[in-house]
Design an enzyme around this catalytic site. Sequence first.
Site, PDB file in Angstrom:
ATOM      1  N   LYS A 104       0.800  -1.114  -0.137  1.00  0.00           N
ATOM      2  CA  LYS A 104      -0.015   0.109   0.066  1.00  0.00           C
ATOM      3  C   LYS A 104       0.934   1.326   0.042  1.00  0.00           C
ATOM      4  O   LYS A 104       0.544   2.140  -0.910  1.00  0.00           O
ATOM      5  CB  LYS A 104      -0.937  -0.005   1.185  1.00  0.00           C
ATOM      6  CG  LYS A 104      -1.990  -1.034   1.157  1.00  0.00           C
ATOM      7  CD  LYS A 104      -2.681  -1.003   2.396  1.00  0.00           C
ATOM      8  CE  LYS A 104      -3.824  -2.139   2.518  1.00  0.00           C
ATOM      9  NZ  LYS A 104      -4.426  -2.500   3.750  1.00  0.00           N
ATOM     10  N   PHE A 125      -0.529   0.959   5.998  1.00  0.00           N
ATOM     11  CA  PHE A 125      -1.079  -0.088   7.541  1.00  0.00           C
ATOM     12  C   PHE A 125      -2.026  -1.043   6.784  1.00  0.00           C
ATOM     13  O   PHE A 125      -2.642  -1.070   5.986  1.00  0.00           O
ATOM     14  CB  PHE A 125      -1.904   0.720   8.367  1.00  0.00           C
ATOM     15  CG  PHE A 125      -1.141   1.808   9.155  1.00  0.00           C
ATOM     16  CD1 PHE A 125      -0.476   1.524  10.059  1.00  0.00           C
ATOM     17  CD2 PHE A 125      -1.352   2.978   8.440  1.00  0.00           C
ATOM     18  CE1 PHE A 125       0.313   2.763  10.701  1.00  0.00           C
ATOM     19  CE2 PHE A 125      -0.355   4.101   9.136  1.00  0.00           C
ATOM     20  CZ  PHE A 125       0.109   3.791  10.146  1.00  0.00           C
ATOM     21  N   ASP A 126      -1.799  -2.326   7.535  1.00  0.00           N
ATOM     22  CA  ASP A 126      -2.718  -3.497   7.219  1.00  0.00           C
ATOM     23  C   ASP A 126      -3.171  -4.195   8.687  1.00  0.00           C
ATOM     24  O   ASP A 126      -2.171  -4.552   9.310  1.00  0.00           O
ATOM     25  CB  ASP A 126      -2.208  -4.602   6.044  1.00  0.00           C
ATOM     26  CG  ASP A 126      -3.166  -5.627   5.890  1.00  0.00           C
ATOM     27  OD1 ASP A 126      -4.250  -4.930   5.408  1.00  0.00           O
ATOM     28  OD2 ASP A 126      -2.961  -6.711   6.024  1.00  0.00           O
ATOM     29  N   THR A 127      -4.260  -4.564   8.948  1.00  0.00           N
ATOM     30  CA  THR A 127      -4.586  -5.207  10.287  1.00  0.00           C
ATOM     31  C   THR A 127      -5.257  -6.520   9.930  1.00  0.00           C
ATOM     32  O   THR A 127      -6.094  -6.547   9.268  1.00  0.00           O
ATOM     33  CB  THR A 127      -5.235  -4.566  11.058  1.00  0.00           C
ATOM     34  OG1 THR A 127      -4.692  -3.200  11.314  1.00  0.00           O
ATOM     35  CG2 THR A 127      -5.606  -5.089  12.391  1.00  0.00           C
ATOM     36  N   GLY A 175       0.449  -4.502  10.356  1.00  0.00           N
ATOM     37  CA  GLY A 175       1.734  -4.053   9.739  1.00  0.00           C
ATOM     38  C   GLY A 175       1.881  -2.565   9.345  1.00  0.00           C
ATOM     39  O   GLY A 175       0.837  -1.932   9.306  1.00  0.00           O
TER      40      GLY A 175
END
Length: 190
Positions: free
Chosen positions: A53, A69-71, A106
């Site tokens: 991203k 970000f990634d959750t 992340g």
Amino acid sequence: MNKAKLILASGSPRRREILTQIGVDFRVVVSNDEEHPKSTDPFDFPRENAMAKALAVSAKEPGAYVLGFDTLVFLDGAPLGKPKDEKEALEMLQKLNGRGHLVVTGVAIAKDGQVVDAQQERTEVFFRENSLQELENYVNSKDPMDKAGAYGIQTRGARLISQIRGCFYNVVGLPVALTLDMLGKLKVNV
């Protein structure tokens, strides 16, 4: 410290709220990059997705620092993403009910088409033993539909939680201390 442009590569209203709450000056450029992690370890997926991203936006925004970000929610080592419908949301919540799980976010920072730092934060979350009616009421509120693991700890989903171990904001989707530490090491004035 250099006053650089900071971009959030996410359309998440929760991430925007957190950055605004802590006084970070930023603008939003949503990454339309598809998430296709290459790792065989699912625990690496959030970091890889965050990097993808950040890179997608960074390539179009020279000179800017881009936050990605990634959750994901992990139960018994398996990732739970966002539910596709109410039925799947209820199934996820029933699996999480009365149990502990891991939330991994992340965080990636890119500049000029290069990742300059990428890390991740882990938080343990424990659900109370909720009745089926409580879970159904929560699903009917529509709150779980855009959230990994089908719950939002910062909204009505707080009723489902008995405790957490680690960063609260990580569960919301933006680990504040880790993000600020990463930006500080790069001498990004926020």
